[in-house]
Design an enzyme around this catalytic site. Sequence first.
Site, short mmCIF file in Angstrom:
data_model
loop_
_atom_site.label_atom_id
_atom_site.label_comp_id
_atom_site.label_asym_id
_atom_site.label_seq_id
_atom_site.Cartn_x
_atom_site.Cartn_y
_atom_site.Cartn_z
N GLU A 151 46.89 47.52 37.22
CA GLU A 151 46.40 48.83 36.76
C GLU A 151 45.97 49.72 37.93
O GLU A 151 44.80 50.09 38.07
CB GLU A 151 45.23 48.65 35.79
CG GLU A 151 45.65 48.03 34.48
CD GLU A 151 44.55 48.08 33.41
OE1 GLU A 151 43.38 48.23 33.77
OE2 GLU A 151 44.90 47.96 32.23
N GLU A 167 49.03 43.92 28.26
CA GLU A 167 47.70 43.46 27.84
C GLU A 167 47.38 44.08 26.48
O GLU A 167 47.57 45.28 26.28
CB GLU A 167 46.60 43.94 28.81
CG GLU A 167 46.63 43.32 30.18
CD GLU A 167 45.49 43.86 31.06
OE1 GLU A 167 44.50 44.40 30.52
OE2 GLU A 167 45.63 43.76 32.28
C1 GAL Z 1 42.27 45.90 31.84
C2 GAL Z 1 42.37 45.07 33.10
C3 GAL Z 1 42.03 43.60 32.85
C4 GAL Z 1 40.79 43.49 32.03
C5 GAL Z 1 40.98 44.25 30.75
C6 GAL Z 1 39.81 44.17 29.81
O1 GAL Z 1 42.04 47.23 32.13
O2 GAL Z 1 43.67 45.14 33.63
O3 GAL Z 1 41.88 42.96 34.11
O4 GAL Z 1 39.72 43.99 32.74
O5 GAL Z 1 41.17 45.60 31.05
O6 GAL Z 1 40.05 44.93 28.65
#
Ligand code: GAL
Length: 672
Positions: free
Chosen positions: A153, A308
């Site tokens: 990110e 994610e």
């Molecule tokens: C994303 C990040 C992850 C984790 C996640 C939690 O932004 O890439 O490492 O922090 O959020 O929601």
Amino acid sequence: MVKEIQEVLPFMSYGGDYNPEQWSEDVWLEDARLMKNAGVNLVSVGIFSWAVLERQEDEFDFGWLDKVMDILHQHGVGVCLATATASTPAWFTKKYPDSVAVDEKGVPYSFGSRQHYSPSSPSYRKGISKLVRKLAERYQNHPALKMWHVNNEYGCHLSECYSEHSLRAFHDWLKEKYKNIEGLNEGWGTNFWSQRYNNWEEIDFPANQVTFYNPGQMLDYKRFMNDKIFELYKIEKAILREITPDIPIFTNFMYQFKPLNYFEWAKEMDLVTWDSYPDPREGIPVSHAFHHDLMRSLKKGQPFFLMEQVSSHVNWRDINLTKKPGVMRLWSYSTIAKSGDGIMFFQWRQGRAGAEKFHGAMIPHSNREDSRVYKEVSQLGNELKKLDSLVGTKIDAKVAIVFDWENWWAVELEGKPHNDLDYLSRVETYYNALYALNIAVDFVQPKDDLSSYEIVIAPMLYIIDEAEAANFETFVKDGGTLVISFFSGIADKNDRIHLGGYPALLRNLLGLYVDEFVPYEHGKEQLFRSNNDTYSCSMWTDMIRLESAEAIACYDSDWIKDTPAVTEHTYGDGKAYYVGTEPESRWVKEFVSQLSANKAVVPPLTVPVNVEVTKRSGNSGEHLIFINHNENDSEIKLGEGNSYTNLLTNEVISQNFSLKGNDVAVLLLSTN
Ligand code: GAL
């Protein structure tokens, strides 16, 4: 040559971020067993592992990662190996203080959280180059290695840096762009407020200034920061490509992320991936569907991965609502419906320590196979095994919405007639209508080839250049339908007004000019008449003066009564519409529905309200994907003549079927 994603992963990919360094070795084997059980076939390993891979400068420890890679491979789990550059270790930060980013007030960030590096720091660039080379050399032939997950990110917490290195880099960037200081003075309009520069060294950051900033300077700073962060990705990519020429490379993008021009970034990515965390409060996550479509469009229709999502709840909202039973599955299919070929989570195992220990995961703290979350995760993982034929299939959209990052930056700079004109909401006005109608939509940039579309919609395209205007003219001349909304075509790429009556470069195409802007207060509405009905509108009115266009809707209230609200102009073989206000959603839906009907652009099927339907086609056949966002069952009428197999149930369906509340169906058209 780099392999196609479908060649590397010829199935629906399923898994998540895996952080084995937070657990002891005995847990790793248990993890692999549970992954296999849950249908997990891909994990991202090592995203935040720099401190345990390089414990001191040049003291590398790959032993633990060797074991993890072997265990995963033995259990049939592939690895997106992360380059571990997302956060620098404490020793690095202390040894190379210039690697740390500096805030707007000139204060360096301190160590202890994550992503504190400065994008222009030479030592950070040197450090990542060394680490990435070591990783690539060590794992280049490991059979578990499927893809490279570069950094994480980019820009998420920090997308601006005001360090000395960054200032020098900014000067170099400006020299490269403007060649001489007079060019910059001209571009930034520095005769305003005595802002002229005699040489590059006189230029500071647009930071900590007394009042309104120079818009040209602001825009260039945003471009510069995007470029600097992008260079970091390209540095890593070049090393990985040199050592592993056939392994696909990507980084993960974010939701509504303004600082990085993802259209530019996508050109350097073998796969677009992004992270999506809808708030369960929002109900149907339409703004995330918007992003799925945007992500697919970044590489011209190539399927993307959801890198994610969360199984249950995040921990970074004020109150972290959990997804009710079935919702994680439902929203995963919304991703697949938009051409997602991978469903991944943050993270595999819920953390024991650290700031994210209350963030949901695929395995909760209870570590029980009969926990609701793990059961849902396993059900989905095993179900996705039935969907191999979807992989690589595409969506054929005949409608495109113009989305332009630089326009986003420019239109939201301060000092406008209305300072609450957020770009995404204006784009959503049109996207939401198309979503509700189940009409497939791509996103394009203003310079893209538009010839494959019937309808192109450009909401609030404030900055525009000659080539872009000419592109729209060609599209309409050749028979296309174009919709442009208010406050478009106003300024050039340095945010200087195009003179000669707004929207100067588009005047000819639209057959009108705009004499005056009339912004409204919050909550204020006006009325307009269209198709013998009356609708409301808000935000803004462009005072339109017709040249060769016709009014198809006029205001019906206040002093703007009877002036044009929406116009139509025949240009060549096509039509150009101008919508001079922010109309209520009922009108927008009727309007786009009418334009679509005129162009014979139809949804894959007519379905009940709040049922999503999309079509994904390719060599493996034609699929219809249905998602029922209603609590109640919905009756789906397939029409006569075709027969389908529901890939999730193996049922053969030839006419009508009932789709349960919050359920999904993936139908493959029979070819005989
Ligand atoms: C994303 C990040 C992850 C984790 C996640 C939690 O932004 O890439 O490492 O922090 O959020 O929601």
